[in-house]
Enzyme design. Structure first.
Site, PDB file in Angstrom:
ATOM      1  N   THR A 411      -4.494  -6.576   7.748  1.00 16.00           N
ATOM      2  CA  THR A 411      -4.941  -5.188   7.827  1.00 16.00           C
ATOM      3  C   THR A 411      -5.720  -4.983   9.128  1.00 16.00           C
ATOM      4  O   THR A 411      -6.095  -5.946   9.795  1.00 16.00           O
ATOM      5  CB  THR A 411      -5.807  -4.812   6.607  1.00 16.00           C
ATOM      6  OG1 THR A 411      -5.103  -5.147   5.417  1.00 16.00           O
ATOM      7  CG2 THR A 411      -6.166  -3.354   6.564  1.00 16.00           C
ATOM      8  N   SER A 478      -8.485  -3.006  -1.812  1.00 17.32           N
ATOM      9  CA  SER A 478      -9.917  -3.195  -1.562  1.00 17.32           C
ATOM     10  C   SER A 478     -10.375  -2.446  -0.316  1.00 17.32           C
ATOM     11  O   SER A 478     -11.527  -2.580   0.103  1.00 17.32           O
ATOM     12  CB  SER A 478     -10.232  -4.683  -1.395  1.00 17.32           C
ATOM     13  OG  SER A 478      -9.994  -5.389  -2.582  1.00 17.32           O
TER      14      SER A 478
END
Length: 601
Positions: A411, A478
């Site tokens: 990410t 998350s």
């Protein structure tokens, strides 16, 4: 000298002195180049951009200099990261976008998470009644969700931007066509994926030019992606959701183009044109938590970031962390993280499918019922059982403990601000470093493996798991892009990080380092990290693992293991007089790139 506690401030200023805490001092701001050199700290006027990559940050600054706003700059930076950080982000993935509007002084968000095919059910990752091995699931069509990133860009521009998509894609298109300089991070990430990249001829041809790893210092070009961006600019994102580009994605997912000589079983997915046509981003309210008199805004479910960071902050609210010793600060941070992850695992999933008690998870009443579990001379055993946010009882639990499921640690995150005071915190992803490993032939981008964020089987067979696959369902994330406002609803700081489930602990630790421990933002980002996710052991970066703090914490029962690198945060901070500070990593991922439009001397 320690900065006063944030509740007494309207604007947090940069401390001129290095503040000693659980962290390390960062280098002073330096002259910035238009791309190519990394500078972790920049201060000035006209707006700011911070990302992991100098070419990407420069793309955002270019848009700001041409009159674009923070949203335009964020999309331009994200598109450029799709070129220079192709193993972390791109149009084959998804993400979460948090926006502060200076005119209305409000925070809005976009859920651009990938979705499972409409044919998916809870048995998506079962084969012969047993869950697939994670490695088998990742590099397959089964792992690929409907991409949400292109729709996120268009939604953000339509809602709050001032430029057309074709305009903000131009810098990324140029970088893809002309190339960028390969650094050690890009080479090492390629090397770690080399074996599976060779399963897929199109991936190998693009990322292993001439059959070899890219050389540090060489120029890496992606003409296929340049053409793809040009097509998106001409046709808009309908090229993906209703057009030929989308059909290419569907064909690739359903029949992964694997090298037959590799012996790899690239299991096909079941993505259809109907899935692409049905995809929608979600404009939704942010989570909000009050901490030290500040408003902390982040992503509501389907991400667990806002609820979990928010719950942990509420748990820590009763402790004066500014006066705590380093050991007590870390102990409390670790235990609050442990408890918040226990509740996350039990209660958070896609709210379109699950009854998620978001408001209750963020209530101070619930946090207080959980905070009383923490003792200064003992450590909670993991996994901790969840509490019941709808019926909180002091020190009570509401079920059987379950471990935290795995999320890929890739990410990328960017933050942007403009001269009008608008701010964006945007985290985008293709999940694992290198995603599924499958490149769409002739298109220049890797597809995500986001569906492996679902639980393959219930984390705890005795309790309902809110994160099992379902038709059109968004897997739990998350991701925690966060914007903090003062009591006048003006921005104080915005930040976020990559890192899978460690995103939550990275954002939490950076925030408490900045707000409570008095660290300048760049030092709060640079501080060595800990990450506890309701596991038997807490992960520590070497700066903490090799310190006396570890021994002090082990003496009261903590158990640790080393994680060489946790997260790669970026942030921006509002300063007086229309000035912005941009901050990024000093070392992690080779350092980050902070830029402003007009640097101050």
């Amino acid at each position: 000298m320690r900065r006063p506690v944030a509740r007494n401030l309207t604007v947090l200023a940069v401390s001129a002195a290095v503040v000693v805490s659980v962290g390390a001092a960062a280098p002073p701001p330096a002259a910035q180049s238009p791309g190519g050199e990394k500078t972790p700290l920049a201060v000035g006027y006209g707006g700011a951009v911070s990302s992991v990559d100098p070419d990407a940050s420069a793309a955002g600054i270019e848009v700001l200099r041409k009159g674009g706003n923070a949203v335009d700059a964020a999309v331009a930076t994200a598109a450029a990261l799709g070129v220079t950080e192709p193993y972390s982000a791109g149009i084959g993935g998804g993400g979460y976008f948090v926006y502060y509007d200076a005119k209305s002084r409000t925070v809005r968000t976009i859920d651009g998470r990938e979705t499972a095919p409409l044919s998916a059910d809870k048995n998506l990752f079962l084969e012969n009644g047993k869950p697939l091995a994670f490695a088998d699931a990742v590099s397959s069509g089964l792992s690929v969700g409907t991409p949400g990133t292109p729709a996120t860009w268009q939604t953000a521009l339509d809602q709050w931007g001032s430029k057309r998509l074709s305009s903000v894609l131009k810098p990324a298109e140029r970088i893809a066509r002309e190339g960028f300089t390969v650094d050690e991070t890009f080479r090492s990430q390629t090397a770690s994926n080399e074996a599976r990249f060779r399963y897929f001829p199109d991936t190998a041809e693009l990322f292993l030019p001439g059959g070899r790893l890219p050389v540090v210092g060489s120029t890496f070009k992606n003409p296929d992606l340049a053409r793809t961006y040009a097509e998106l600019g001409r046709k808009g994102v309908d090229a993906i959701y209703h057009g030929r580009l989308g059909r290419d994605i569907v064909d690739t997912v359903n029949k992964p183009p694997v090298d037959p000589g590799s012996g790899w079983n690239a299991r096909p997915g079941d993505l259809t044109a109907r899935d692409l046509a049905a995809y929608r981003t979600k404009l939704q309210a942010p989570t909000r938590t009050s901490y030290r008199g500040l408003g902390v805004y982040s992503m509501a479910p389907s991400s667990s970031g806002g609820t979990t960071v928010g719950e942990a902050l509420n748990i820590l609210e009763r402790t004066d962390l500014s006066k705590a010793s380093k050991a007590r600060y870390l102990h409390r941070f670790i235990e609050a993280s442990r408890i918040a992850f226990a509740d996350r695992g039990r209660w958070v999933g896609d709210p379109a499918f699950e009854d998620v008690p978001t408001k209750e998870l963020l209530s101070q009443r619930f946090a207080d019922s959980r905070e009383c579990l923490i003792k200064d001379d003992a450590v909670l055993s993991s996994p901790v059982a969840p509490g019941d946010p709808r019926h909180p009882q002091r020190c009570g639990t509401g079920g059987t403990a379950a471990p935290t499921t795995y999320e890929g640690d890739s990410t990328t995150h960017l933050t942007a601000a403009d001269k009008w005071g608008n701010v964006v915190a945007y985290t985008l992803t293709i999940e694992q470093t290198g995603g599924s490993g499958i490149t769409v032939p002739g298109r220049g981008f890797i597809l995500n493996n986001e569906l492996t964020d679902f639980s393959f089987t219930p984390a705890n067979p005795a309790v309902h798991d809110p994160n099992l696959p379902g038709p059109g369902k968004r897997p739990r994330s998350s991701i925690s892009p966060t914007i903090v406002l003062d009591r006048h609803h003006k921005p104080v700081v915005a930040l976020g990080s990559p890192g899978g489930a460690t995103i939550i602990t990275t954002v939490l630790q950076t925030l408490t380092g900045f707000v409570d421990r008095g660290l300048p933002l760049v030092d709060a980002i640079a501080a060595p990290r800990a990450s506890q996710r309701n596991a038997a052991q807490t992960e520590l970066e070497p700066g903490l693992y090799d310190s006396d703090l570890r021994k002090q914490l082990e003496a009261i029962g903590h158990s640790f293991k080393v994680n060489p690198e946790i997260g790669a945060a970026t942030g921006v901070q509002r300063l007086p007089g229309g000035k912005w500070l941009a901050a990024a990593e000093t070392v992690r991922r080779g350092g980050g790139s902070a830029m402003v439009v007009r640097p101050s001397r």
